[in-house]
Design a protein around this motif. Sequence first.
Motif, short mmCIF file in Angstrom:
data_model
loop_
_atom_site.label_atom_id
_atom_site.label_comp_id
_atom_site.label_asym_id
_atom_site.label_seq_id
_atom_site.Cartn_x
_atom_site.Cartn_y
_atom_site.Cartn_z
N THR A 1 69.55 47.17 4.55
CA THR A 1 68.88 47.92 3.48
C THR A 1 68.59 49.35 3.94
N ASP A 2 68.18 49.51 5.20
CA ASP A 2 67.98 50.87 5.74
C ASP A 2 69.25 51.68 5.61
N GLU A 3 70.34 51.10 6.04
CA GLU A 3 71.62 51.81 6.00
C GLU A 3 72.02 52.17 4.57
N LEU A 4 71.81 51.24 3.66
CA LEU A 4 72.18 51.48 2.27
C LEU A 4 71.31 52.58 1.66
N CYS A 5 70.02 52.57 1.99
CA CYS A 5 69.12 53.61 1.49
C CYS A 5 69.56 54.99 1.96
N VAL A 6 69.94 55.10 3.23
CA VAL A 6 70.36 56.39 3.78
C VAL A 6 71.64 56.86 3.08
N LYS B 1 67.61 42.96 -7.81
CA LYS B 1 68.06 41.57 -7.98
C LYS B 1 69.15 41.19 -6.99
N ASP B 2 70.17 42.05 -6.82
CA ASP B 2 71.32 41.70 -5.99
C ASP B 2 71.20 42.15 -4.55
N TYR B 3 70.38 43.19 -4.29
CA TYR B 3 70.30 43.72 -2.94
C TYR B 3 68.91 43.61 -2.33
N GLY B 4 67.96 43.07 -3.08
CA GLY B 4 66.62 42.84 -2.54
C GLY B 4 65.78 44.07 -2.32
N PHE B 5 66.05 45.15 -3.05
CA PHE B 5 65.26 46.38 -2.90
C PHE B 5 63.84 46.17 -3.40
N GLN B 6 62.88 46.77 -2.67
CA GLN B 6 61.47 46.75 -3.04
C GLN B 6 61.02 48.18 -3.38
N ASP B 7 59.79 48.30 -3.89
CA ASP B 7 59.25 49.63 -4.21
C ASP B 7 59.33 50.56 -3.00
N GLN B 8 59.07 50.02 -1.83
CA GLN B 8 59.08 50.82 -0.62
C GLN B 8 60.46 51.40 -0.33
N ASP B 9 61.51 50.69 -0.70
CA ASP B 9 62.87 51.17 -0.48
C ASP B 9 63.20 52.34 -1.40
N PHE B 10 62.75 52.26 -2.65
CA PHE B 10 62.96 53.37 -3.57
C PHE B 10 62.17 54.60 -3.10
N GLN B 11 60.96 54.36 -2.59
CA GLN B 11 60.17 55.45 -2.03
C GLN B 11 60.90 56.08 -0.84
#
Length: 480
Positions: free
Chosen positions: A85-90, A146-156
């Motif tokens: 998820t870190d990698e995808l966010c970056v 839903k598919d990647y498990g992102f949370q509010d913190q990830d969008f932030q």
Amino acid sequence: MDASPEWKVFYDPVHGHIEMHPLLVTIIDTPQFQRLRNIKQLGGGYYVFPGASHNRFEHSIGVAHLAGKLVQGLRTRQSLDITDTDELCVKIAGLCHDLGHGPFSHVFEVFMKELNPSSEWKHEEASVRMFEYLAEVNGISHVMRKDYGFQDQDFQFINELIYGPNPPGSKNLGDSHSWPYEGRPREKSYLYQIVANHTTGIDVDKMDYFSRDCHHLGIKCNFSHERYLVFARVCNDKIHGAQICMRDKEAMNMYELFHIRSLLHHTIYHHRVTKAVENMIVDALIAAENHFRLGDKNLTISAAVNDPSTYMNLTDVILQQILHSSGTELSTARRITERIFNRNFYKFIGGKTFEPDDVKLLDNAEKWKAKLRVWIEHVQKEASGQQPPFTADEFKVMPIKINYGMKNKNPIESLGFYKKDDPHEPIQLSKDEVSYLLPGKFAEIKVMLFYKGQDKDVVELAKRHSRKLWEELQQAPEDQ
């Protein structure tokens, strides 16, 4: 939206074959991202350099690619707690960091500032809003959760990677202490140095656009981002925490990054004709501001930045729309635009480069405008009434700050290095470990003077007396 997107391969003239994650492909295929096809990377530079036809679209894909390569390299070389998820966010932040650019890229920021000198608007702010809008209206935020498990913190986290601390819409998700970010803890501070590095200015955004601009302009770029990706490593510093450091033998390569930055600013980004064109674009937009309306909400150009659904319609195409308009209310904007397309540009009178401390009054628009009026009076007096009357409004002074990315500081001093035999300990390099032939100063101000009129006699008169303006600008404000 396609329920089962696949990895896709893009061929890029700079990076070759780029393999894109399905989620990034989904973002690319939205109208909000496709809008970037119509925003020139180099603003008015395309009117000067025929090769400067590239757009924010391909640059954004390149930044996402380099961001992914850097994260993947760090994960491969070190046992870091970097999640998928870190990698995808970056990667997403790299892809979306320029969604908020207006017509002709940074030219639009100049327009916003000249229209309202107190405005603090930056394209990064609009990028955050546009990303949130893109994710919502296309159902992508739902897919991310839903598919990647992102949370509010990830969008932030994505918003912070684009904007920096406290992006628009921050929800204060937790106790930040002295750590200014909410998306990821201090232990992952190095992740904030990848897309937009507020510590050293060394990031993949610059690496892509320097390489891309040089490629399209036919300029040799001596900085190797490939070597940076290979030798980048995370080290822990007691003061700065976890940070991206570079192998000591790569010091000269890092100086080349900032050398090419300086070269591009001097010869391309602030070329005299480029700035003349961009001045005219700004003046045309200002003239059109109260008369040109956008979208179903009928918003002005400047108001559109706060409404993503309307901002979608604002691209470089606006010049063509003004050019082909017929209403009398747009006559001034249309006349300026016609001059651009007829290549009847504002005239460059002269330019001079100063040390920042020598022209401190340039930070205050009212003070340097007063100096301009004094100079105009001098020129008119020298003309002895033989020239047609002209005013300060017909001239434009452009103070352009050029530096290595950290004002008057050496950015390399903020970059940690490591040695081959001790890759975990960040160090600073002294000149005798790098070179004594390094720059001694890292900032300057290039001042340019333009005449908006078309009287050749005024042009010649102003050129003969331009030295007097440079003398005026160097006088301290208290000397007035």
